[in-house]
Design a protein around this motif. Structure first.
Motif: not given
Length: 324
Positions: A106-115, A117-124, A309-317
């Motif tokens: 589980d990772v955090n996506y748009q304030n949902n901490p139960a997303t 990791l596999t799904l994050m590749l959808v956004f690149g 480490c820290k990686l800043y990125h622009r969140e997709t809408t």
């Protein structure tokens, strides 16, 4: 024969030898240059902080343009591509350290901490790397991705790999049907062996369905076996024509980050492979979500992967169906 004639013959022989030597030196370099042009380069933002020699290696399950044998009954519901298998890799002397990271962490996506990791590749790849860095604490500076077609073609170009199957296995969704014993698996069979997670085994004359948790664990174990066998076959292949066939067969199905080279990718096939599976546990009733255990966290530190480490990125809408 006069001395002048001998001298002329020696010169012609030396010139011919020089031409042959140049051909053998230049042709592989030209071939490598042409091959590198076939590989797609992708944007891959790197984390802030100290440099990292870690590679993020991903086997994607993109259904885009996939032939029928790679399609399953659920594919029409899936959008984009998922990180089907996730590995971390780094060199340590003569060793190549490879760690299999559970894709369902589980990772955090748009304030949902139960997303997952596999799904994050959808956004690149950059979004996947941001989750790896910000939520798991692993900075990666290099990226390589291979899709299912590439996996199949690479395995076939190598003539298949030898796998020991403890019990006969079958899985309709993964199109898997194997008998027990040591056997050569070609591309489609090896892919099914790696992807199967709800399969049955023939034990004492009865077909037994493995549990969801055991299936997830065995999927990682099977991927470990497949990667080890492929890497071993590549490392021990002396025939340059087999090497050329293998690399050219898969080049168009591979993506690497824009700062890495094809020669760096090929270097990952060399070295003594040291394989680890990062420990995790199921944290949801549907058994689809995982988190690293304290042992898994320590493994990442001990293997040199976990660093600040820290990686800043622009969140997709964009609205994307994250159902897997």
């Amino acid at each position: 024969m006069s001395p002048s004639s001998l001298t002329a013959r020696r010169k012609r022989f030396l010139i011919a030898a020089l031409v042959v030597a140049l051909v053998f030196v230049l042709l592989p370099l030209i071939d490598l240059l042409l091959l590198s042009k076939q590989v797609e380069k992708v944007n891959f933002a790197q984390p802030l902080g100290k440099g990292s020699d870690t590679w993020l290696l991903v086997a994607s399950d993109s259904r885009a343009d996939a032939p029928s044998y790679l399609q399953s009954d659920e594919d029409e519901q899936a959008q984009g591509e998922r990180a089907d298998l996730i590995f971390l890799a780094r060199r340590s002397g003569a060793k190549l350290i490879l760690a299999a990271l559970p894709r369902d962490i589980d990772v955090n996506y748009q304030n949902n901490p139960a997303t997952r990791l596999t799904l994050m590749l959808v956004f690149g790849p950059t979004r996947l790397n941001a989750s790896l860095c910000n939520d798991i604490g692993v900075p990666a500076e290099h990226y390589m991705q291979i899709d299912m077609k590439g996996f199949v073609k690479l395995t076939d170009a190598l003539g298949g790999v030898q796998i020991d199957v403890a019990h006969s296995m079958r899985d309709r969704d993964a199109k898997l049907n194997l008998k027990s014993g040591r056997q050569t698996l070609h591309g489609k069979q090896l892919l099914a062996f790696v992807r199967a997670r709800s399969y049955q085994e023939l034990i004492d004359g009865k077909w037994q369905t493995i549990s969801a948790e055991e299936g997830a664990n065995m999927r990682m174990e099977h991927s470990k076996i497949a990667v080890r066998e492929i890497q071993d076959k590549l490392a021990n292949t002396k025939n340059p024509f087999v090497w050329r066939k293998a690399t050219w067969s898969v080049a168009k199905d591979i993506k690497i980050d824009e700062n890495s080279s094809w020669s760096e990718v090929l270097a990952l096939t060399r070295g003594n492979l040291e394989f680890h599976t990062i420990d995790s546990k199921i944290v949801s009733s549907d058994k689809l979500h995982r988190k690293l255990t304290p042992k898994g966290e320590q493994q990442l530190r001990d293997l040199g992967f976990k660093k600040p480490c820290k990686l800043y990125h622009r969140e997709t809408t964009a609205e994307v169906n994250l159902k897997d």
